[in-house]
Design a protein around this motif. Structure first.
Motif, PDB file in Angstrom:
ATOM      1  N   ASN A 157       0.857  -1.180   0.000  1.00 18.09           N
ATOM      2  CA  ASN A 157       0.000   0.000   0.000  1.00 18.09           C
ATOM      3  C   ASN A 157       0.895   1.231   0.000  1.00 18.09           C
ATOM      4  OD1 ASN A 157      -1.631   2.263   0.973  1.00 18.09           O
ATOM      5  ND2 ASN A 157      -3.213   0.736   1.424  1.00 18.09           N
ATOM      6  N   ASP A 158       1.021   1.864  -1.145  1.00 20.13           N
ATOM      7  CA  ASP A 158       1.929   3.000  -1.284  1.00 20.13           C
ATOM      8  C   ASP A 158       1.507   4.188  -0.415  1.00 20.13           C
ATOM      9  OD1 ASP A 158       3.483   1.585  -3.046  1.00 20.13           O
ATOM     10  OD2 ASP A 158       2.488   2.388  -4.840  1.00 20.13           O
ATOM     11  N   ALA A 159       0.198   4.437  -0.323  1.00 19.34           N
ATOM     12  CA  ALA A 159      -0.283   5.572   0.464  1.00 19.34           C
ATOM     13  C   ALA A 159       0.088   5.414   1.937  1.00 19.34           C
ATOM     14  CB  ALA A 159      -1.794   5.706   0.314  1.00 19.34           C
ATOM     15  N   PHE A 160      -0.018   4.190   2.429  1.00 19.63           N
ATOM     16  CA  PHE A 160       0.322   3.919   3.830  1.00 19.63           C
ATOM     17  C   PHE A 160       1.807   4.183   4.071  1.00 19.63           C
ATOM     18  CE2 PHE A 160       1.679   0.838   7.138  1.00 19.63           C
ATOM     19  CZ  PHE A 160       0.907   1.313   8.201  1.00 19.63           C
ATOM     20  N   GLN A 161       2.646   3.789   3.126  1.00 23.51           N
ATOM     21  CA  GLN A 161       4.081   3.941   3.304  1.00 23.51           C
ATOM     22  C   GLN A 161       4.535   5.386   3.109  1.00 23.51           C
ATOM     23  OE1 GLN A 161       6.580   0.866   1.444  1.00 23.51           O
ATOM     24  NE2 GLN A 161       4.697  -0.231   0.931  1.00 23.51           N
ATOM     25  N   LEU A 162       3.873   6.115   2.225  1.00 23.13           N
ATOM     26  CA  LEU A 162       4.303   7.475   1.934  1.00 23.13           C
ATOM     27  C   LEU A 162       4.085   8.427   3.099  1.00 23.13           C
ATOM     28  CD1 LEU A 162       3.096   7.938  -1.760  1.00 23.13           C
ATOM     29  CD2 LEU A 162       5.450   7.813  -0.939  1.00 23.13           C
ATOM     30  N   PHE A 163       3.119   8.125   3.948  1.00 29.94           N
ATOM     31  CA  PHE A 163       2.796   9.060   5.034  1.00 29.94           C
ATOM     32  C   PHE A 163       4.007   9.345   5.913  1.00 29.94           C
ATOM     33  CE2 PHE A 163       1.687   9.708   9.486  1.00 29.94           C
ATOM     34  CZ  PHE A 163       0.973  10.894   9.392  1.00 29.94           C
ATOM     35  N   SER A 164       4.678   8.287   6.397  1.00 30.54           N
ATOM     36  CA  SER A 164       5.788   8.481   7.336  1.00 30.54           C
ATOM     37  C   SER A 164       7.003   9.118   6.683  1.00 30.54           C
ATOM     38  CB  SER A 164       6.192   7.149   7.962  1.00 30.54           C
ATOM     39  OG  SER A 164       6.724   6.289   6.977  1.00 30.54           O
ATOM     40  N   ARG A 165       7.060   9.066   5.373  1.00 30.95           N
ATOM     41  CA  ARG A 165       8.210   9.636   4.669  1.00 30.95           C
ATOM     42  C   ARG A 165       7.945  11.060   4.196  1.00 30.95           C
ATOM     43  NH1 ARG A 165       8.764   4.093   1.079  1.00 30.95           N
ATOM     44  NH2 ARG A 165       8.985   2.694   2.872  1.00 30.95           N
ATOM     45  N   GLY A 166       6.711  11.517   4.359  1.00 33.80           N
ATOM     46  CA  GLY A 166       6.343  12.850   3.913  1.00 33.80           C
ATOM     47  C   GLY A 166       6.527  13.894   4.992  1.00 33.80           C
ATOM     48  N   SER A 167       6.169  15.131   4.656  1.00 28.98           N
ATOM     49  CA  SER A 167       6.290  16.241   5.597  1.00 28.98           C
ATOM     50  C   SER A 167       5.160  17.231   5.362  1.00 28.98           C
ATOM     51  CB  SER A 167       7.651  16.922   5.450  1.00 28.98           C
ATOM     52  OG  SER A 167       7.799  17.448   4.137  1.00 28.98           O
ATOM     53  N   PHE A 168       4.951  18.072   6.344  1.00 22.36           N
ATOM     54  CA  PHE A 168       3.930  19.121   6.252  1.00 22.36           C
ATOM     55  C   PHE A 168       4.542  20.399   6.798  1.00 22.36           C
ATOM     56  CE2 PHE A 168       0.324  21.434   8.277  1.00 22.36           C
ATOM     57  CZ  PHE A 168      -0.375  21.744   7.112  1.00 22.36           C
ATOM     58  N   LEU A 169       4.509  21.465   5.985  1.00 19.77           N
ATOM     59  CA  LEU A 169       5.129  22.741   6.340  1.00 19.77           C
ATOM     60  C   LEU A 169       6.629  22.574   6.609  1.00 19.77           C
ATOM     61  CD1 LEU A 169       2.391  24.258   8.709  1.00 19.77           C
ATOM     62  CD2 LEU A 169       2.746  24.694   6.267  1.00 19.77           C
ATOM     63  N   GLY A 170       7.235  21.636   5.923  1.00 20.28           N
ATOM     64  CA  GLY A 170       8.663  21.412   6.077  1.00 20.28           C
ATOM     65  C   GLY A 170       9.046  20.571   7.280  1.00 20.28           C
ATOM     66  N   VAL A 171       8.051  20.127   8.040  1.00 18.52           N
ATOM     67  CA  VAL A 171       8.302  19.315   9.238  1.00 18.52           C
ATOM     68  C   VAL A 171       7.847  17.890   8.955  1.00 18.52           C
ATOM     69  CG1 VAL A 171       7.753  19.002  11.684  1.00 18.52           C
ATOM     70  CG2 VAL A 171       7.968  21.309  10.728  1.00 18.52           C
ATOM     71  N   PRO A 172       8.680  16.881   9.277  1.00 13.97           N
ATOM     72  CA  PRO A 172       8.295  15.489   9.007  1.00 13.97           C
ATOM     73  C   PRO A 172       6.970  15.116   9.652  1.00 13.97           C
ATOM     74  CG  PRO A 172      10.611  15.611   9.614  1.00 13.97           C
ATOM     75  CD  PRO A 172      10.035  16.981   9.848  1.00 13.97           C
ATOM     76  N   ASN A 173       6.177  14.333   8.940  1.00 14.77           N
ATOM     77  CA  ASN A 173       4.879  13.908   9.466  1.00 14.77           C
ATOM     78  C   ASN A 173       5.006  13.169  10.796  1.00 14.77           C
ATOM     79  OD1 ASN A 173       3.498  14.985   7.288  1.00 14.77           O
ATOM     80  ND2 ASN A 173       3.516  13.073   6.120  1.00 14.77           N
ATOM     81  N   LEU A 174       6.086  12.421  10.970  1.00 11.75           N
ATOM     82  CA  LEU A 174       6.258  11.686  12.221  1.00 11.75           C
ATOM     83  C   LEU A 174       6.368  12.635  13.415  1.00 11.75           C
ATOM     84  CD1 LEU A 174       8.694   8.750  11.302  1.00 11.75           C
ATOM     85  CD2 LEU A 174       6.217   8.679  11.648  1.00 11.75           C
ATOM     86  N   PHE A 175       6.997  13.792  13.210  1.00 16.28           N
ATOM     87  CA  PHE A 175       7.098  14.759  14.305  1.00 16.28           C
ATOM     88  C   PHE A 175       5.735  15.366  14.616  1.00 16.28           C
ATOM     89  CE2 PHE A 175       8.003  18.926  16.192  1.00 16.28           C
ATOM     90  CZ  PHE A 175       8.830  18.539  17.232  1.00 16.28           C
TER      91      PHE A 175
END
Length: 321
Positions: free
Chosen positions: A155-173
């Motif tokens: 599932n590409d969408a599931f995997q992309l979430f943790s590798r993405g960012s929002f406003l320049g800050v990693p999604n995991l943070f």
């Protein structure tokens, strides 16, 4: 007696705030020193990696803190993380909608936490024993479920979430913030948070004051299991596989982060911001040591020394009351 008679943990807040500022200053100092020592530390790519590395341990440390405040310990969180990656991977690959797969995985973490509460409250088992048993059992159950193999997540969408960012800050943070804000409100601005501190201070006195001690213990371990399962979902998203052997030793990192963050192993003292800062201090030390090519063994030694020093001063503080 009314539960209103229970003293709040307000006297501890000044100590927690001062200790939190000290930790923040230490973290800033480490970043400044490492930025000077190695230019690659301050690069955007490295900072993003550091935030991702520290985020999952930070969330684990928050759940662990709830338990330690009650005077307990949860040694199973690393195994719960690994087991949760397997559950999430199997559900997603079976065609279960992603949201539902995540929800079921989180409920598995809740169930494990309730089991720990049952073992402590109803069976009279020490927290160390019941959570240690779960640690070893979950690893074995996960290996049986996967036949000792990793499960690739399709599932590409599931995997992309943790590798993405929002406003320049990693999604995991952002997930740390998502967990940290309600955790802070719960621990420091609700009666349930006061109950945790009360039980950790004196369980019998709390019971006589009207606190449902058993329910409070259930609650602490349930929250720890929930946080661990949530981290399992994030880890599965980041690495793209389900593997029960993942997150080995993370329970020790979570405990270390909580203790470095000012949580007392004797119970009744702790915060949310402290363990979060503790997790990123450890992540910074490990990241900086790697960039400076410091032997990995020294990283463990530094962590151990930090724990000894902080627990020692915590003991002095307690004796000085």
């Amino acid at each position: 007696m009314s539960t209103e008679a229970i003293p709040a943990e307000r006297p501890k807040r000044n100590y927690n705030a001062l200790f939190g500022l000290t930790l923040l200053a230490l973290l800033v100092l480490l970043w400044v020193i490492l930025s000077v020592a190695t230019p690659s530390f301050a690069s955007a790519n490295n900072i993003s990696n550091l935030l991702r590395q520290g985020s999952m341990i930070a969330i684990l440390a928050v759940g662990q803190t709830f338990v330690i405040i009650t005077g307990g310990i949860d040694l199973s969180v690393g195994a719960v993380v690994g087991f949760a990656t397997v559950i999430a991977a199997m559900l997603i690959n079976a065609g279960v909608p992603m949201f539902l797969a995540i929800l079921i995985t989180l409920l598995v973490g809740v169930a494990i936490g309730l089991f720990h509460g049952f073992g402590i409250v109803k069976m009279g088992l020490p927290p160390f024993i019941i959570t240690l048993a779960t640690l070893t059992s979950l690893r074995g159950i996960g290996l049986l479920m996967t036949n000792g193999n990793s499960i690739s997540i399709n599932n590409d969408a599931f995997q992309l979430f943790s590798r993405g960012s929002f406003l320049g800050v990693p999604n995991l943070f952002w997930m740390v913030i998502l967990v940290g804000i309600p955790a802070y409100i719960f621990l420091h601005h609700s009666r349930w948070g006061r109950y945790l501190f009360s039980v950790g201070s004196n369980a019998e006195a709390s019971r006589l004051s009207g606190v449902n001690v058993q329910r409070t213990i259930y609650m602490a371990y349930t929250l720890s299991g929930l946080c661990a399962a949530f981290v399992g979902v994030l880890l599965a998203s980041r690495i793209g596989i389900g593997n029960p052997t993942q997150a080995e030793g993370w329970e020790l990192q979570a405990i270390a982060s909580s203790v470095i963050g000012g949580t007392s192993l004797f119970g009744a003292v702790g915060s949310v911001h402290g363990p979060l800062l503790g997790a990123f201090i450890l992540a910074t030390i490990n990241n900086g040591a790697n960039l400076l090519n410091v032997n990995a063994f020294w990283q463990r030694i530094i962590t151990g020394v930090l724990i000894i020093v902080i627990v020692y001063f915590d003991g002095l503080r307690r004796r000085g009351k």
